[in-house]
Design an enzyme around this catalytic site. Structure first.
Site, PDB file in Angstrom:
ATOM      1  N   LYS A 179       0.853  -1.197   0.000  1.00 42.28           N
ATOM      2  CA  LYS A 179       0.000   0.000   0.000  1.00 42.28           C
ATOM      3  C   LYS A 179       0.879   1.233   0.000  1.00 42.28           C
ATOM      4  O   LYS A 179       1.962   1.238   0.591  1.00 42.28           O
ATOM      5  CB  LYS A 179      -0.901   0.032   1.236  1.00 42.28           C
ATOM      6  CG  LYS A 179      -2.165   0.835   1.032  1.00 42.28           C
ATOM      7  CD  LYS A 179      -3.169   0.025   0.224  1.00 42.28           C
ATOM      8  CE  LYS A 179      -4.501   0.734   0.100  1.00 42.28           C
ATOM      9  NZ  LYS A 179      -5.503  -0.144  -0.505  1.00 42.28           N
ATOM     10  N   GLY A 180       0.403   2.262  -0.665  1.00 37.16           N
ATOM     11  CA  GLY A 180       1.157   3.511  -0.712  1.00 37.16           C
ATOM     12  C   GLY A 180       0.270   4.696  -0.402  1.00 37.16           C
ATOM     13  O   GLY A 180      -0.960   4.609  -0.478  1.00 37.16           O
TER      14      GLY A 180
END
Length: 420
Positions: free
Chosen positions: A109-110
């Site tokens: 995830k970013g």
């Protein structure tokens, strides 16, 4: 005070869930400690030159939680409240989601801490390209594959891809999913999450309430996911009797035309202006009479206060975390099945998988073929979970069974590889 904040953080909540499931699976503390930490967390400082000539600075992250089952996979969000804690927690959730769906991915995830509404299009493009410049070494179609998330879309992915190609010299369209169709994206990505919710609702209805035909459905949240879930459920023979958005909702026992409802929302700003039926608040909508309730808006909307009043026979989580832990327990005691978000809203990542696989093979897939692949994958995942729940964890809810099945698969892969 700080301890209170930490104890209620999303990451801490996820670790608690992991340890609870670990106990059921008989996992030791060493294994759980390994599973609770991301394999890599990348923190970056992004500086752009604003249209006013001033330098603007933003913090960004990419969390790569686990790669036991394959390359990291998960979205990138732009939001003023993004934190490292949140990104780490969401990457862990992606590990379990991908595992549960039998996708060949780990979890990633970013996020960038930014309010995109305060940036011009040019500034957003600059920000997106600078983010990729900072993390490109850690990305790749067989390493980490980002996708759209909150406040990011196919245009963001197009900027990401172009910047990645410029820097690396690799024309690899499979590094990002959720791209425009012109760049190897697939049309169904637009509605794949809603399609997945509808597919799971149909399968769950067959198991728990005697089928979806003529089932009365209420959908809280009429954005992309809610609208498409309603559209596909209507086509499956269900009757949509209630819909809402942030301004309120409408109930009509005779049925709501979702196509007409979305037109009214687009023209007037809210489905509350749907002409036939009675206007209700979101709170009233959640406890209105129906067979299937789909909360597809915000987290924690069903809690210990309203859970005892919910009249639905089946709940399918279109949103992330719409039920609190207290509400979960109340539903279990009341015998109301809850299909958890980790499965119910996974159609988006399944759509991403179809796009990635076709990019890797250099093939172009039709929307009908892609749709069938998503439906089949969601059906298989639900039925596998249902059987696992019946055979191994019948005394627990479906959420616990889903988490246990997902964690178990990751642990088995880690043991096979010699990581554990």
């Amino acid at each position: 005070m700080m301890e209170e904040v930490l104890s209620s953080s999303l990451y801490t909540q996820q670790v608690k869930k992991l340890y609870k499931v670990g106990e059921l699976l008989g996992l030791d503390n060493e294994t759980l400690e390994t599973l609770s930490q991301p394999e890599r967390i990348i923190q970056v400082k992004i500086q752009i030159r604003g249209s006013d000539g001033k330098l603007k600075t933003f913090m960004g992250w990419r969390s790569q939680h686990n790669s036991a089952l394959g390359p990291y996979k998960g979205g990138v969000r732009y939001h003023p409240n993004v934190t490292q804690d949140e990104v780490e927690a969401l990457s862990m959730i992606m590990t379990w989601k991908n595992s549960l769906l039998l996708l060949p991915y780990g979890g990633g995830k970013g996020g960038v801490r930014v309010d995109p509404k305060k940036l011009t299009r040019e500034e957003l493009e600059q920000l997106s390209r600078k983010y990729i410049q900072a993390i490109y070494k850690y990305l790749g179609s067989e390493l980490d594959i980002p996708a759209p998330d909150v406040n990011t879309d196919s245009q963001t992915m197009a900027w990401f891809l172009d910047e990645y190609i410029k820097i690396t010299g690799k024309v690899d369209f499979a590094v990002f999913t959720g791209k425009p169709v012109e760049l190897g994206g697939i049309g169904v990505r637009l509605y794949s999450t809603g399609l997945g919710v509808a597919t799971i609702a149909k399968e769950a209805a067959n198991k728990f309430i005697g089928g979806v035909e003529e089932a009365r459905v209420i959908i809280q949240g009429f954005g992309n996911v809610g609208y498409y879930a309603g559209k596909f459920l209507s086509e499956m023979g269900a009757k949509i009797v209630g819909v809402s958005d942030s301004k309120g909702g409408v109930i009509n026992e005779k049925g709501i035309d979702v196509g007409k409802a979305i037109e009214i929302k687009e023209k007037t700003g809210s489905v509350i202006n749907y002409p036939e039926g009675r206007k209700v608040t979101n709170e009233e909508l959640l406890i209105s009479d129906c067979d299937i309730l789909i909360p597809a808006a915000l987290e924690n909307v069903i809690n210990k206060f309203n859970a005892p009043k919910v009249k639905a026979k089946l709940i399918v989580e279109g949103a992330n975390g719409p039920l609190t832990a207290d509400a979960d327990e109340i539903m279990r005691q009341r015998g109301i099945a809850v299909v958890p978000d980790i499965l119910a809203n996974a159609g988006g990542v399944v759509g991403s998988y179809v796009e990635w696989a076709n990019n890797k093979m250099g093939e172009i897939i039709s929307d009908e073929e892609a749709k069938k692949l998503i439906v089949d994958r969601m059906n298989n995942a639900f039925n596998t979970l249902y059987d696992y729940h019946q055979k191994k964890l019948e005394d627990h809810d479906l959420r616990t069974a889903a988490m246990a099945l997902a964690v178990d698969r990751v642990v088995r892969a880690m043991k096979a590889r010699g990581i554990l």
